[in-house]
Structures are given as structure tokens and as C-alpha cells.
Write a protein that holds these residues in place. Structure first.
Motif, PDB file in Angstrom:
ATOM      1  N   LEU A  25     -77.510  45.664 -45.883  1.00  0.00           N
ATOM      2  CA  LEU A  25     -78.275  46.825 -45.427  1.00  0.00           C
ATOM      3  C   LEU A  25     -79.158  46.337 -44.287  1.00  0.00           C
ATOM      4  O   LEU A  25     -80.033  45.493 -44.501  1.00  0.00           O
ATOM      5  CB  LEU A  25     -79.114  47.400 -46.563  1.00  0.00           C
ATOM      6  CG  LEU A  25     -80.157  48.470 -46.189  1.00  0.00           C
ATOM      7  CD1 LEU A  25     -79.500  49.697 -45.566  1.00  0.00           C
ATOM      8  CD2 LEU A  25     -80.980  48.864 -47.418  1.00  0.00           C
ATOM      9  N   LEU A  26     -78.917  46.819 -43.080  1.00  0.00           N
ATOM     10  CA  LEU A  26     -79.605  46.308 -41.890  1.00  0.00           C
ATOM     11  C   LEU A  26     -80.560  47.336 -41.308  1.00  0.00           C
ATOM     12  O   LEU A  26     -80.179  48.473 -41.028  1.00  0.00           O
ATOM     13  CB  LEU A  26     -78.582  45.916 -40.822  1.00  0.00           C
ATOM     14  CG  LEU A  26     -79.177  45.455 -39.484  1.00  0.00           C
ATOM     15  CD1 LEU A  26     -79.962  44.152 -39.646  1.00  0.00           C
ATOM     16  CD2 LEU A  26     -78.089  45.307 -38.431  1.00  0.00           C
ATOM     17  N   ASP A  27     -81.809  46.903 -41.119  1.00  0.00           N
ATOM     18  CA  ASP A  27     -82.800  47.729 -40.432  1.00  0.00           C
ATOM     19  C   ASP A  27     -83.355  46.941 -39.266  1.00  0.00           C
ATOM     20  O   ASP A  27     -83.760  45.783 -39.417  1.00  0.00           O
ATOM     21  CB  ASP A  27     -83.940  48.114 -41.383  1.00  0.00           C
ATOM     22  CG  ASP A  27     -85.070  48.831 -40.658  1.00  0.00           C
ATOM     23  OD1 ASP A  27     -84.775  49.788 -39.915  1.00  0.00           O
ATOM     24  OD2 ASP A  27     -86.241  48.429 -40.806  1.00  0.00           O
ATOM     25  N   LEU A  36     -80.656  43.050 -48.160  1.00  0.00           N
ATOM     26  CA  LEU A  36     -81.443  43.755 -47.145  1.00  0.00           C
ATOM     27  C   LEU A  36     -81.844  42.778 -46.050  1.00  0.00           C
ATOM     28  O   LEU A  36     -82.452  41.737 -46.320  1.00  0.00           O
ATOM     29  CB  LEU A  36     -82.691  44.384 -47.769  1.00  0.00           C
ATOM     30  CG  LEU A  36     -83.719  44.981 -46.787  1.00  0.00           C
ATOM     31  CD1 LEU A  36     -83.087  46.061 -45.908  1.00  0.00           C
ATOM     32  CD2 LEU A  36     -84.917  45.546 -47.560  1.00  0.00           C
ATOM     33  N   LEU A  37     -81.501  43.119 -44.814  1.00  0.00           N
ATOM     34  CA  LEU A  37     -81.841  42.300 -43.659  1.00  0.00           C
ATOM     35  C   LEU A  37     -82.683  43.119 -42.684  1.00  0.00           C
ATOM     36  O   LEU A  37     -82.364  44.283 -42.397  1.00  0.00           O
ATOM     37  CB  LEU A  37     -80.570  41.818 -42.946  1.00  0.00           C
ATOM     38  CG  LEU A  37     -79.617  40.935 -43.757  1.00  0.00           C
ATOM     39  CD1 LEU A  37     -78.373  40.621 -42.953  1.00  0.00           C
ATOM     40  CD2 LEU A  37     -80.314  39.658 -44.213  1.00  0.00           C
ATOM     41  N   VAL A  38     -83.753  42.515 -42.189  1.00  0.00           N
ATOM     42  CA  VAL A  38     -84.601  43.138 -41.171  1.00  0.00           C
ATOM     43  C   VAL A  38     -84.483  42.316 -39.896  1.00  0.00           C
ATOM     44  O   VAL A  38     -84.793  41.117 -39.883  1.00  0.00           O
ATOM     45  CB  VAL A  38     -86.070  43.216 -41.618  1.00  0.00           C
ATOM     46  CG1 VAL A  38     -86.963  43.649 -40.462  1.00  0.00           C
ATOM     47  CG2 VAL A  38     -86.217  44.190 -42.784  1.00  0.00           C
ATOM     48  N   ALA A  39     -84.007  42.951 -38.837  1.00  0.00           N
ATOM     49  CA  ALA A  39     -83.884  42.297 -37.537  1.00  0.00           C
ATOM     50  C   ALA A  39     -84.999  42.785 -36.622  1.00  0.00           C
ATOM     51  O   ALA A  39     -85.404  43.941 -36.680  1.00  0.00           O
ATOM     52  CB  ALA A  39     -82.515  42.600 -36.916  1.00  0.00           C
ATOM     53  N   GLY A  40     -85.496  41.903 -35.782  1.00  0.00           N
ATOM     54  CA  GLY A  40     -86.519  42.299 -34.819  1.00  0.00           C
ATOM     55  C   GLY A  40     -87.755  42.890 -35.451  1.00  0.00           C
ATOM     56  O   GLY A  40     -88.144  44.007 -35.103  1.00  0.00           O
ATOM     57  N   PRO A  41     -88.416  42.181 -36.372  1.00  0.00           N
ATOM     58  CA  PRO A  41     -89.603  42.754 -37.021  1.00  0.00           C
ATOM     59  C   PRO A  41     -90.644  43.211 -35.994  1.00  0.00           C
ATOM     60  O   PRO A  41     -90.995  42.479 -35.081  1.00  0.00           O
ATOM     61  CB  PRO A  41     -90.146  41.577 -37.851  1.00  0.00           C
ATOM     62  CG  PRO A  41     -88.984  40.663 -38.037  1.00  0.00           C
ATOM     63  CD  PRO A  41     -88.148  40.798 -36.807  1.00  0.00           C
ATOM     64  N   PRO A  83     -86.034  38.335 -31.707  1.00  0.00           N
ATOM     65  CA  PRO A  83     -84.603  38.182 -32.005  1.00  0.00           C
ATOM     66  C   PRO A  83     -84.294  37.647 -33.393  1.00  0.00           C
ATOM     67  O   PRO A  83     -83.139  37.326 -33.680  1.00  0.00           O
ATOM     68  CB  PRO A  83     -84.150  37.184 -30.929  1.00  0.00           C
ATOM     69  CG  PRO A  83     -85.357  36.367 -30.636  1.00  0.00           C
ATOM     70  CD  PRO A  83     -86.532  37.268 -30.809  1.00  0.00           C
ATOM     71  N   THR A  84     -85.282  37.564 -34.282  1.00  0.00           N
ATOM     72  CA  THR A  84     -85.040  36.986 -35.600  1.00  0.00           C
ATOM     73  C   THR A  84     -84.503  38.010 -36.593  1.00  0.00           C
ATOM     74  O   THR A  84     -84.743  39.211 -36.467  1.00  0.00           O
ATOM     75  CB  THR A  84     -86.313  36.354 -36.184  1.00  0.00           C
ATOM     76  OG1 THR A  84     -87.311  37.379 -36.374  1.00  0.00           O
ATOM     77  CG2 THR A  84     -86.859  35.277 -35.269  1.00  0.00           C
ATOM     78  N   VAL A  85     -83.771  37.512 -37.579  1.00  0.00           N
ATOM     79  CA  VAL A  85     -83.251  38.325 -38.683  1.00  0.00           C
ATOM     80  C   VAL A  85     -83.705  37.681 -39.985  1.00  0.00           C
ATOM     81  O   VAL A  85     -83.457  36.495 -40.215  1.00  0.00           O
ATOM     82  CB  VAL A  85     -81.710  38.406 -38.669  1.00  0.00           C
ATOM     83  CG1 VAL A  85     -81.210  39.313 -39.793  1.00  0.00           C
ATOM     84  CG2 VAL A  85     -81.204  38.896 -37.313  1.00  0.00           C
ATOM     85  N   HIS A  86     -84.381  38.458 -40.843  1.00  0.00           N
ATOM     86  CA  HIS A  86     -84.911  37.939 -42.103  1.00  0.00           C
ATOM     87  C   HIS A  86     -84.322  38.706 -43.280  1.00  0.00           C
ATOM     88  O   HIS A  86     -84.093  39.915 -43.202  1.00  0.00           O
ATOM     89  CB  HIS A  86     -86.437  38.074 -42.150  1.00  0.00           C
ATOM     90  CG  HIS A  86     -87.150  37.219 -41.159  1.00  0.00           C
ATOM     91  ND1 HIS A  86     -87.685  35.994 -41.475  1.00  0.00           N
ATOM     92  CD2 HIS A  86     -87.415  37.413 -39.844  1.00  0.00           C
ATOM     93  CE1 HIS A  86     -88.246  35.471 -40.400  1.00  0.00           C
ATOM     94  NE2 HIS A  86     -88.102  36.311 -39.396  1.00  0.00           N
ATOM     95  N   GLU A  87     -84.118  38.003 -44.358  1.00  0.00           N
ATOM     96  CA  GLU A  87     -83.753  38.656 -45.616  1.00  0.00           C
ATOM     97  C   GLU A  87     -85.020  39.135 -46.307  1.00  0.00           C
ATOM     98  O   GLU A  87     -86.071  38.477 -46.245  1.00  0.00           O
ATOM     99  CB  GLU A  87     -82.989  37.692 -46.519  1.00  0.00           C
ATOM    100  CG  GLU A  87     -82.493  38.348 -47.805  1.00  0.00           C
ATOM    101  CD  GLU A  87     -81.592  37.440 -48.621  1.00  0.00           C
ATOM    102  OE1 GLU A  87     -81.192  37.867 -49.726  1.00  0.00           O
ATOM    103  OE2 GLU A  87     -81.288  36.312 -48.158  1.00  0.00           O
TER     104      GLU A  87
END
Length: 367
Positions: A124-126, A162-167, A240-244
């Protein structure tokens, strides 16, 4: 064997999902299905709210309640959608989120996809992180789509990451200690090479947040002004980071998502949004659409309007510099210069041809 990526928000998250898939899974040869809304906002679609299957012709049925949007599909006028063009340029199956039956309906869609494909992974990408909103943040503008996808994913009997890209890139949640405290392990840091698979799409797709995600991956840093209100967004090394993120923790934070777990219609979701957040973003779209319709009835010749807008560009850039702005999006420029969404592509083409040194793809640099 298939992978499934659920794009949490609008069309920009679908483009980011393609970036993510190429970066994380590109070498494993598993086909990927991207489940996404057809919700391109009023810049592309003059009809408020997300589109459902009845708003398209030429869809392809995947399961009894899930339809794919192929390149040959077309939105039914007056609706508009970027998904058919996206399907024509990217090697993915774009499955359509049907929001008409609320969270219960989307949960069923996800369950059918899981049974049909038995995916090897589900993400699930946001992009931006507003899926982690509590609901009362003063900068929060568009919580509805993310809340629906989060609520549905939490009820599916499958392992979903769940992944959050570009916080912070969407400007809806500040990148403060609270947000950073929720972000889990770093999964990936997008680079310029990761942007290449969607580079051609970014030349025409209007998503501001995914555009900024790509720009930061290419090394752009500064302050980018977005939306009609001119919201400033910092372009930093975090971009540009992606975090779980723990799925249950996200649900515990998101009051709107918790309140709509048992909703059976989009109207029900909107009612809860008005109660929890104080508004429904679709109401805002309805009001704006009415204003745009009134304005278009008296609008001048498009060529004359574009010429007039260009004469105001230097003044806009001067004021933007005084606000500390280094970059902006073409959506922001289009609206700030008094043009309508249909003129965005022409404005972009004209500006790049005249001042190519200011194009920091896919953003516009304020000199």
C-alpha cells in the motif's frame, strides 16, 4: 505469480507505484497490478470526485467487482481521466478502485484480487504521508482517498506492507518530529535512475507530489510552491526516501479511516469526513467546479489569454522569489497566471521552449 501495489491516493500515487515497482522488483519478472483511483482532480477531470466503472467505456473485467483500465478505455464525457494514457505508456495492469460502495466495497475488491492473483506481495503506497494524518491538521486538504484505502487494507486477510514515499512532499503533513517518529525502516532511496521508467509520463502527468518526488530523486533541492494557494513544500534529502510504516499504527492515528471501516457508500464516507475533519474534499471540488464553469462561460480567446498570462510571469516569479521559493509546478503556474486546466500543457510547452534553462524536470525553476 503477480505483485499487487495499491496506490493510496490519486493518479500521482499510481505513477509513483510504477517507480517503486521498477526500483524494488524490476529484476524479478513478476507482473505487477496497480490498483488505483481514477481521480485526477479538476485540472483534468471537470467532474468532482473519483470516477467509477460506469464512467468509462472499454474496461476489461478482472473479477466480478474489479475492472482494469486498458489503453483503449475512454472516460465518458464530460469526465476525464489520465489512466488510459498511463496504461498505454507503462507496462502495468491498472485496476480501478471503485469507491461507490465505501470501504466495504473496496475491501471486497481487494479480497477478490487476492483470491484471483494470489500475489507474492502487496504494498500500500502513499506519497507524502497524509495517510498518517489524525484528521484535524490545519494543512490537511485531501484525506479521503487515503483513509478509504487504509481502512480497506486493514480488513483484508492478507499480509500488506504500508510504504510512505516522500514524507512531507504533499504539504499536508509537516515533516516534524511527530511524523518522523511514525516512519519505520528505510526501504529505498529513489535516485535519478529510478525515475527513468516513468520519465516520459512525468512530461505530461499533472501530479505535483509525484513530480516533486521525482525531482528530489534527481537531486533538486529548495522550496517548491504548489496548488492554487501557493503552498510551500521543502525539497530536501528526505524527499526521495521510502519508509515502511506499521499498518495498525497508521490506522490507530487516522481517525477518519477508523470511522469509515463499515461504510457502504461514498456518501457515507463523505459524511464521516465532514464530522471528523470538518469538511469533505469532494464538497470543495463541487464548489470549485461551479466557479470554473461560470468563468469558462465568459473566458476570452485561449490564445489571447495565454499571451496575457505570459506577460504576468515575471511578476509572479519576482513575488515567488520574495517568498523564498526556488521552484514551482506547472499546475501552480497555470492557476496563478489565471489559466484553466486545459491550457496547462500549452503553457508548459511554451515556457520550456522559451526558457529551457529554467526547466528542472518536471518542475519550473524560479531564477
Amino acid at each position: 505469480m503477480t505483485r499487487l501495489i495499491v496506490a493510496a491516493g490519486g493518479g500521482g500515487d499510481a505513477v509513483a507505484a510504477a517507480m517503486l515497482d521498477a526500483a524494488l522488483y524490476g529484476a524479478d519478472q513478476h507482473p505487477t497490478v496497480i490498483l488505483t483511483y481514477a481521480w485526477d482532480r479538476l485540472l483534468i477531470d471537470p467532474v468532482p470526485g473519483p470516477r467509477g466503472p460506469d464512467d468509462f467505456t472499454g474496461l476489461e473485467q478482472i473479477t466480478p467487482v474489479v475492472w482494469a483500465v486498458p489503453a483503449g478505455a475512454r472516460p465518458v464525457a464530460p469526465a476525464g481521466s489520465m489512466l488510459p494514457r498511463l496504461a498505454s505508456e507503462l507496462p502495468y495492469t491498472f485496476a480501478l478502485i471503485d469507491p461507490r460502495h465505501g470501504v466495504e466495497g473496496l475491501t471486497r475488491q481487494l479480497e477478490e484480487l487476492v483470491r484471483h492473483f494470489s500475489p507474492v506481495s502487496i504494498d500500500l503506497l502513499d506519497v507524502g504521508g497524509d495517510i498518517l494524518a489524525r484528521g484535524d491538521e490545519p494543512t490537511l486538504k485531501s484525506p479521503l482517498a487515503d483513509a478509504v484505502t487504509l481502512a480497506a487494507c486493514c480488513q483484508v486477510n492478507a499480509s500488506i506492507r504500508l510504504l510512505v514515499a516522500g514524507p512531507g512532499l504533499d504539504g499536508e503533513l509537516p515533516l516534524d518530529d511527530d511524523l518522523q517518529g511514525v516512519l519505520g525502516p528505510l526501504v529505498h532511496n529513489f535516485t535519478a535512475d529510478d525515475v527513468e521508467p516513468v520519465g516520459s509520463v512525468l512530461e505530461w502527468h499533472p501530479s505535483e507530489v509525484t513530480g516533486m518526488l521525482a525531482a528530489t530523486a534527481r537531486g533538486v533541492r529548495g522550496v517548491c510552491e504548489v496548488r492554487d494557494a501557493g503552498l510551500p513544500v521543502a525539497l530536501t534529502d528526505v524527499g526521495p526516501t521510502v519508509h515502511e510504516v506499521d499498518l495498525d499504527e497508521a490506522l490507530s492515528r487516522n481517525r477518519l479511516a477508523r470511522s469509515i471501516l463499515e461504510t457502504a457508500s461514498l456518501n457515507d464516507v463523505e459524511a464521516h469526513s465532514r464530522e471528523v475533519c470538518g469538511y469533505s474534499e469532494i464538497d470543495s471540488e463541487r464548489s470549485k467546479a461551479a466557479r470554473l464553469l461560470e468563468r469558462s462561460a465568459t473566458e476570452l480567446d485561449p490564445v489571447a489569454t495565454l499571451s496575457t498570462a505570459l506577460s504576468r510571469l515575471d511578476a509572479f516569479e519576482s513575488l515567488a522569489r520574495s517568498r523564498g521559493v526556488t521552484h514551482t509546478t506547472f499546475r501552480r503556474l497555470t492557476e496563478a497566471l489565471g489559466l484553466n486546466g486545459s491550457q496547462r500543457a500549452r503553457l508548459r510547452q511554451l515556457l520550456i521552449s522559451r526558457r529551457p534553462e529554467q526547466y528542472a524536470a518536471p518542475l519550473w525553476r524560479i531564477p
